[in-house]
Design an enzyme around this catalytic site. Structure first.
Site, PDB file in Angstrom:
ATOM      1  N   ARG A 192       2.252  -4.929   6.188  1.00  0.00           N
ATOM      2  CA  ARG A 192       1.636  -3.881   5.284  1.00  0.00           C
ATOM      3  C   ARG A 192       2.431  -2.538   5.420  1.00  0.00           C
ATOM      4  O   ARG A 192       2.776  -2.109   6.350  1.00  0.00           O
ATOM      5  CB  ARG A 192       0.179  -3.621   5.964  1.00  0.00           C
ATOM      6  CG  ARG A 192      -0.438  -2.547   5.196  1.00  0.00           C
ATOM      7  CD  ARG A 192      -1.967  -2.254   5.715  1.00  0.00           C
ATOM      8  NE  ARG A 192      -2.492  -1.188   4.779  1.00  0.00           N
ATOM      9  CZ  ARG A 192      -4.051  -1.439   4.392  1.00  0.00           C
ATOM     10  NH1 ARG A 192      -4.467  -2.462   4.897  1.00  0.00           N
ATOM     11  NH2 ARG A 192      -4.384  -0.543   3.483  1.00  0.00           N
ATOM     12  N   GLU A 203       1.858 -13.366  12.438  1.00  0.00           N
ATOM     13  CA  GLU A 203       2.567 -12.299  12.958  1.00  0.00           C
ATOM     14  C   GLU A 203       2.419 -11.183  12.143  1.00  0.00           C
ATOM     15  O   GLU A 203       2.564 -11.279  10.975  1.00  0.00           O
ATOM     16  CB  GLU A 203       4.043 -12.427  13.128  1.00  0.00           C
ATOM     17  CG  GLU A 203       4.547 -13.701  13.894  1.00  0.00           C
ATOM     18  CD  GLU A 203       4.074 -13.651  15.576  1.00  0.00           C
ATOM     19  OE1 GLU A 203       4.354 -12.341  15.929  1.00  0.00           O
ATOM     20  OE2 GLU A 203       3.486 -14.345  16.142  1.00  0.00           O
ATOM     21  N   ASP A 262       0.979  -1.134  -0.141  1.00  0.00           N
ATOM     22  CA  ASP A 262       0.090   0.076  -0.182  1.00  0.00           C
ATOM     23  C   ASP A 262       0.912   1.323  -0.146  1.00  0.00           C
ATOM     24  O   ASP A 262       1.926   1.263   0.515  1.00  0.00           O
ATOM     25  CB  ASP A 262      -1.015  -0.175   1.297  1.00  0.00           C
ATOM     26  CG  ASP A 262      -2.030   1.110   1.219  1.00  0.00           C
ATOM     27  OD1 ASP A 262      -2.468   1.308  -0.008  1.00  0.00           O
ATOM     28  OD2 ASP A 262      -2.677   1.417   2.053  1.00  0.00           O
ATOM     29  N   GLY A 263       0.470   2.168  -0.418  1.00  0.00           N
ATOM     30  CA  GLY A 263       1.085   3.448  -0.413  1.00  0.00           C
ATOM     31  C   GLY A 263       1.400   4.158  -1.965  1.00  0.00           C
ATOM     32  O   GLY A 263       2.087   5.004  -1.919  1.00  0.00           O
ATOM     33  N   HIS A 300       2.135   3.577  -9.246  1.00  0.00           N
ATOM     34  CA  HIS A 300       1.668   1.964  -9.416  1.00  0.00           C
ATOM     35  C   HIS A 300       3.029   1.508 -10.377  1.00  0.00           C
ATOM     36  O   HIS A 300       3.368   0.298  -9.958  1.00  0.00           O
ATOM     37  CB  HIS A 300       0.276   1.901 -10.251  1.00  0.00           C
ATOM     38  CG  HIS A 300      -0.943   2.065  -9.272  1.00  0.00           C
ATOM     39  ND1 HIS A 300      -0.902   1.843  -8.126  1.00  0.00           N
ATOM     40  CD2 HIS A 300      -1.876   2.953  -9.891  1.00  0.00           C
ATOM     41  CE1 HIS A 300      -1.880   2.220  -7.442  1.00  0.00           C
ATOM     42  NE2 HIS A 300      -2.727   3.112  -8.420  1.00  0.00           N
ATOM     43  N   ARG A 323     -12.611   1.846  -7.551  1.00  0.00           N
ATOM     44  CA  ARG A 323     -11.788   3.121  -7.855  1.00  0.00           C
ATOM     45  C   ARG A 323     -12.218   3.756  -9.176  1.00  0.00           C
ATOM     46  O   ARG A 323     -12.906   2.983 -10.238  1.00  0.00           O
ATOM     47  CB  ARG A 323     -10.499   2.626  -7.988  1.00  0.00           C
ATOM     48  CG  ARG A 323      -9.849   2.254  -6.521  1.00  0.00           C
ATOM     49  CD  ARG A 323      -8.259   2.394  -6.590  1.00  0.00           C
ATOM     50  NE  ARG A 323      -7.865   2.172  -5.166  1.00  0.00           N
ATOM     51  CZ  ARG A 323      -6.652   2.091  -4.588  1.00  0.00           C
ATOM     52  NH1 ARG A 323      -5.827   2.395  -5.503  1.00  0.00           N
ATOM     53  NH2 ARG A 323      -6.312   2.008  -3.260  1.00  0.00           N
ATOM     54  N   LEU A 332      11.381 -20.240  -5.457  1.00  0.00           N
ATOM     55  CA  LEU A 332      10.173 -19.218  -4.393  1.00  0.00           C
ATOM     56  C   LEU A 332       8.992 -19.523  -5.213  1.00  0.00           C
ATOM     57  O   LEU A 332       8.642 -19.422  -6.523  1.00  0.00           O
ATOM     58  CB  LEU A 332      10.669 -17.863  -4.770  1.00  0.00           C
ATOM     59  CG  LEU A 332       9.780 -16.710  -3.972  1.00  0.00           C
ATOM     60  CD1 LEU A 332       9.805 -16.726  -2.635  1.00  0.00           C
ATOM     61  CD2 LEU A 332      10.163 -15.337  -4.831  1.00  0.00           C
ATOM     62  N   SER A 354     -11.020  -6.852  -3.902  1.00  0.00           N
ATOM     63  CA  SER A 354     -12.185  -6.870  -4.806  1.00  0.00           C
ATOM     64  C   SER A 354     -12.854  -5.591  -4.206  1.00  0.00           C
ATOM     65  O   SER A 354     -13.726  -5.011  -5.318  1.00  0.00           O
ATOM     66  CB  SER A 354     -13.310  -7.710  -3.732  1.00  0.00           C
ATOM     67  OG  SER A 354     -12.600  -8.914  -3.453  1.00  0.00           O
TER      68      SER A 354
HETATM   69  C1  IPE Z   1      -5.229  -2.550   0.184  1.00  0.00           C
HETATM   70  O1  IPE Z   1      -5.016  -1.458  -0.221  1.00  0.00           O
HETATM   71  C2  IPE Z   1      -5.365  -3.659  -1.280  1.00  0.00           C
HETATM   72  C3  IPE Z   1      -4.113  -3.633  -1.911  1.00  0.00           C
HETATM   73  C4  IPE Z   1      -3.004  -3.115  -1.371  1.00  0.00           C
HETATM   74  C5  IPE Z   1      -4.397  -4.305  -3.163  1.00  0.00           C
HETATM   75  P1  IPE Z   1      -6.005  -0.211   0.032  1.00  0.00           P
HETATM   76  O2  IPE Z   1      -5.372   1.008  -0.556  1.00  0.00           O
HETATM   77  O3  IPE Z   1      -7.254  -0.859  -1.245  1.00  0.00           O
HETATM   78  O4  IPE Z   1      -6.698  -0.258   1.046  1.00  0.00           O
HETATM   79  P2  IPE Z   1      -7.681   0.695   1.848  1.00  0.00           P
HETATM   80  O5  IPE Z   1      -8.734   1.064   1.065  1.00  0.00           O
HETATM   81  O6  IPE Z   1      -6.720   1.835   2.291  1.00  0.00           O
HETATM   82  O7  IPE Z   1      -8.098   0.128   3.053  1.00  0.00           O
HETATM   83  C1  IPE Z   2      -1.846   0.254  -3.232  1.00  0.00           C
HETATM   84  O1  IPE Z   2      -1.739   1.538  -3.421  1.00  0.00           O
HETATM   85  C2  IPE Z   2      -2.178  -0.392  -4.762  1.00  0.00           C
HETATM   86  C3  IPE Z   2      -3.507  -0.772  -4.985  1.00  0.00           C
HETATM   87  C4  IPE Z   2      -4.218  -0.937  -4.048  1.00  0.00           C
HETATM   88  C5  IPE Z   2      -3.728  -1.215  -6.480  1.00  0.00           C
HETATM   89  P1  IPE Z   2      -2.784   2.643  -3.344  1.00  0.00           P
HETATM   90  O2  IPE Z   2      -3.085   3.003  -4.600  1.00  0.00           O
HETATM   91  O3  IPE Z   2      -3.952   1.923  -2.481  1.00  0.00           O
HETATM   92  O4  IPE Z   2      -1.954   3.968  -2.528  1.00  0.00           O
HETATM   93  P2  IPE Z   2      -2.522   5.026  -1.760  1.00  0.00           P
HETATM   94  O5  IPE Z   2      -3.078   4.186  -0.539  1.00  0.00           O
HETATM   95  O6  IPE Z   2      -3.712   5.742  -2.382  1.00  0.00           O
HETATM   96  O7  IPE Z   2      -1.434   5.873  -1.336  1.00  0.00           O
HETATM   97 MG    MG Z   3      -4.124   2.446  -0.343  1.00  0.00          MG
END
Ligand code: IPE
Ligand code: IPE
Ligand code: MG
Length: 254
Positions: free
Chosen positions: A193, A212, A25-26, A42, A76, A136, A71
């Site tokens: 995460r 964990e 995430d991020g 991305h 988005r 792996l 899901s």
């Molecule tokens: C979780 O990230 C899903 C993936 C990394 C694929 P999201 O960005 O979708 O999660 P929320 O919406 O912050 O919970």
């Molecule tokens: C995770 O990064 C990738 C996917 C969920 C596809 P995000 O796109 O959720 O990035 P943030 O959370 O908006 O920074």
């Molecule tokens: Mg996100």
């Protein structure tokens, strides 16, 4: 003897992470910090995947499960979803031959019925190409949700009951677990995460029961080998008791 074997396997559980699961995430925030479109985040995220796979091979990790698209991510904006699907096809096309040479086996989990046909074709080709590899196991969750996974498994059992192959009384945790997407690789030892939020976001709900958990503030495109090595190192110090007492797990009854 059985007790001894049980103890040995649990001691191994306390020693090394064999299966790591990551919520990557991020990406969006990484792009925003640089005044770039979300898609640039991305793209940078794909590079971080590549680095992480290399790091796992070096660390001797057996299975790496990555959450690429949930899901809920279907909700988005259409443009972001479409670009992500194209990016997945591109990334598989470009990277799978290299992964194959490195001995990486690739499996995709999630609801394939929701995915575009070109992506499904690319997934099937990638899985077939890497099926015999053992160094792996890379599992990527796309169009995946933990609740979907459990419902899907329940449907499979229900079909068996309806067909008279299984009695309701025979349904148990093992039979359900065998129908969960991660039935082959099994449950992750360590969950990471990135991105600063401390939540599961509908990732592997069934399989994380005793995993964990580690939450990192690093944005996914900035995630580096050193951080992974440090988290894996820290995991080795954790005592996994699986509901038992410390003395039972360590064998130290003093
Ligand atoms: C979780 O990230 C899903 C993936 C990394 C694929 P999201 O960005 O979708 O999660 P929320 O919406 O912050 O919970
Ligand atoms: C995770 O990064 C990738 C996917 C969920 C596809 P995000 O796109 O959720 O990035 P943030 O959370 O908006 O920074
Ligand atoms: Mg996100």
């Amino acid at each position: 003897m059985a007790d001894q074997a049980d103890k040995t396997s649990q001691q191994q559980d306390t020693m090394a992470a064999r299966h790591i699961a990551i919520v990557m995430d991020g990406n969006g925030r990484w792009a925003k910090q640089r005044m770039l479109p979300r898609h640039a985040g991305h793209r940078a995220g794909v590079k971080a995947v590549r680095r992480t796979v290399e790091a796992c091979v070096e660390l001797g990790i057996r299975t790496l499960t990555l959450f690429a698209f949930s899901s809920e991510n279907w909700g988005r904006p259409t443009e972001e979803v479409q670009k992500l699907m194209t990016l997945f096809v591109e990334a598989l096309n470009k990277q799978v031959p290299e992964l194959n040479e490195q001995g990486v086996r690739l499996t995709i989990i999630g609801d394939r019925e929701q995915l575009p046909a070109d992506l499904v074709r690319q997934i099937e080709a990638s899985e077939a190409m890497t099926a015999g590899n053992e160094r792996l196991h890379l599992v990527i969750a796309v169009a995946y949700g933990g609740r979907w996974d459990i419902v899907n498994a329940c449907k499979g059992l229900a079909r068996q009951v309806a067909d008279g192959e299984l009695a309701v009384e025979e349904i148990d945790e093992n039979r359900l677990a065998a129908r969960i997407q991660l039935a082959g690789p099994g449950d992750p030892d360590l969950f990471i995460r990135t991105g600063g939020d401390s939540r599961i976001s509908n990732f592997l709900l069934w399989n994380l029961a005793y995993t964990e958990l580690h939450f990192s503030d690093t944005l996914w495109p900035d995630f580096e080998q050193q951080e992974l090595a440090a988290v894996v190192g820290g995991f080795q110090g954790r005592e996994r008791r699986f509901g038992k007492t410390s003395a039972q797990v360590t064998g130290d009854h003093a």
